[in-house]
Scaffold this motif. Sequence first.
Motif, PDB file in Angstrom:
ATOM      1  N   PRO A  28       0.808  -1.024   0.016  1.00  0.00           N
ATOM      2  CA  PRO A  28      -0.044   0.102   0.005  1.00  0.00           C
ATOM      3  C   PRO A  28       0.948   1.310   0.002  1.00  0.00           C
ATOM      4  CG  PRO A  28      -0.170  -1.040   2.196  1.00  0.00           C
ATOM      5  CD  PRO A  28       0.845  -1.846   1.363  1.00  0.00           C
ATOM      6  N   PHE A  29       0.369   2.369  -0.508  1.00  0.00           N
ATOM      7  CA  PHE A  29       1.088   3.659  -0.210  1.00  0.00           C
ATOM      8  C   PHE A  29       1.181   4.008   0.986  1.00  0.00           C
ATOM      9  CE2 PHE A  29      -1.755   4.122  -4.262  1.00  0.00           C
ATOM     10  CZ  PHE A  29      -0.962   4.024  -5.117  1.00  0.00           C
ATOM     11  N   GLN A  30       2.416   4.702   1.268  1.00  0.00           N
ATOM     12  CA  GLN A  30       2.680   5.194   2.426  1.00  0.00           C
ATOM     13  C   GLN A  30       2.149   6.375   2.810  1.00  0.00           C
ATOM     14  OE1 GLN A  30       4.812   3.555   5.146  1.00  0.00           O
ATOM     15  NE2 GLN A  30       4.331   1.735   3.515  1.00  0.00           N
ATOM     16  N   PRO A  31       1.546   6.699   3.980  1.00  0.00           N
ATOM     17  CA  PRO A  31       0.941   7.962   4.218  1.00  0.00           C
ATOM     18  C   PRO A  31       2.058   9.130   4.151  1.00  0.00           C
ATOM     19  CG  PRO A  31       0.934   6.514   6.282  1.00  0.00           C
ATOM     20  CD  PRO A  31       1.525   5.694   5.098  1.00  0.00           C
ATOM     21  N   GLU A  32       1.724  10.428   3.817  1.00  0.00           N
ATOM     22  CA  GLU A  32       2.574  11.382   3.975  1.00  0.00           C
ATOM     23  C   GLU A  32       3.590  11.723   4.909  1.00  0.00           C
ATOM     24  OE1 GLU A  32       0.997  15.376   2.543  1.00  0.00           O
ATOM     25  OE2 GLU A  32      -0.725  14.413   1.861  1.00  0.00           O
ATOM     26  N   ASN A  33       2.871  11.219   6.423  1.00  0.00           N
ATOM     27  CA  ASN A  33       3.877  11.527   7.618  1.00  0.00           C
ATOM     28  C   ASN A  33       4.270  10.391   8.082  1.00  0.00           C
ATOM     29  OD1 ASN A  33       3.745  14.205   7.026  1.00  0.00           O
ATOM     30  ND2 ASN A  33       1.810  14.361   8.174  1.00  0.00           N
ATOM     31  N   ALA A  34       4.673   9.286   7.247  1.00  0.00           N
ATOM     32  CA  ALA A  34       4.885   7.922   7.683  1.00  0.00           C
ATOM     33  C   ALA A  34       6.395   8.124   8.351  1.00  0.00           C
ATOM     34  CB  ALA A  34       5.111   6.996   6.439  1.00  0.00           C
ATOM     35  N   LYS A  35       6.437   7.159   9.482  1.00  0.00           N
ATOM     36  CA  LYS A  35       7.932   7.093  10.205  1.00  0.00           C
ATOM     37  C   LYS A  35       8.980   6.491   9.213  1.00  0.00           C
ATOM     38  CE  LYS A  35       5.814   6.790  14.800  1.00  0.00           C
ATOM     39  NZ  LYS A  35       5.887   6.020  15.826  1.00  0.00           N
ATOM     40  N   THR A  36       9.908   7.054   9.138  1.00  0.00           N
ATOM     41  CA  THR A  36      11.020   6.572   8.423  1.00  0.00           C
ATOM     42  C   THR A  36      12.490   6.029   9.205  1.00  0.00           C
ATOM     43  OG1 THR A  36      11.948   8.728   7.729  1.00  0.00           O
ATOM     44  CG2 THR A  36      10.571   7.481   6.271  1.00  0.00           C
ATOM     45  N   TYR A  37      13.277   5.383   8.724  1.00  0.00           N
ATOM     46  CA  TYR A  37      14.480   4.927   9.346  1.00  0.00           C
ATOM     47  C   TYR A  37      15.518   6.120   8.828  1.00  0.00           C
ATOM     48  CZ  TYR A  37      13.189   0.074  10.347  1.00  0.00           C
ATOM     49  OH  TYR A  37      12.388  -1.036  10.842  1.00  0.00           O
ATOM     50  N   SER A  38      16.632   6.067   9.601  1.00  0.00           N
ATOM     51  CA  SER A  38      17.674   6.700   9.196  1.00  0.00           C
ATOM     52  C   SER A  38      18.209   6.160   7.898  1.00  0.00           C
ATOM     53  CB  SER A  38      18.934   6.893  10.305  1.00  0.00           C
ATOM     54  OG  SER A  38      19.613   5.511  10.286  1.00  0.00           O
ATOM     55  N   SER A  39      19.250   6.608   6.941  1.00  0.00           N
ATOM     56  CA  SER A  39      19.588   6.209   5.529  1.00  0.00           C
ATOM     57  C   SER A  39      20.396   5.062   6.025  1.00  0.00           C
ATOM     58  CB  SER A  39      20.571   7.351   5.216  1.00  0.00           C
ATOM     59  OG  SER A  39      19.721   8.370   4.771  1.00  0.00           O
ATOM     60  N   ALA A  40      21.263   5.031   6.857  1.00  0.00           N
ATOM     61  CA  ALA A  40      22.012   3.760   7.210  1.00  0.00           C
ATOM     62  C   ALA A  40      21.097   2.444   7.608  1.00  0.00           C
ATOM     63  CB  ALA A  40      23.155   4.043   8.341  1.00  0.00           C
TER      64      ALA A  40
END
Length: 68
Positions: A28-40
């Motif tokens: 499914p599409f991710q919500p606009e303000n979805a939590k994300t990991y750091s790049s690493a």
Amino acid sequence: MEITEIIKQQYGISKLPENPVEAMAYVPFQPENAKTYSSAQGFAAGTMFPSLDKPFYGSKCGGKNDRT
């Protein structure tokens, strides 16, 4: 208005297919303000989104198909 509603209106596609087929992957599409990991951490997990981070453990979780 949510992003999924905007996408459905503009492109005519919904969050998931109306008649999903067994053994077909749908993300499914991710919500606009979805939590994300750091790049690493995202690189190590293979995804930037914690909600999509689903590691496969095979027989470590009781599966019988893993041969080690």
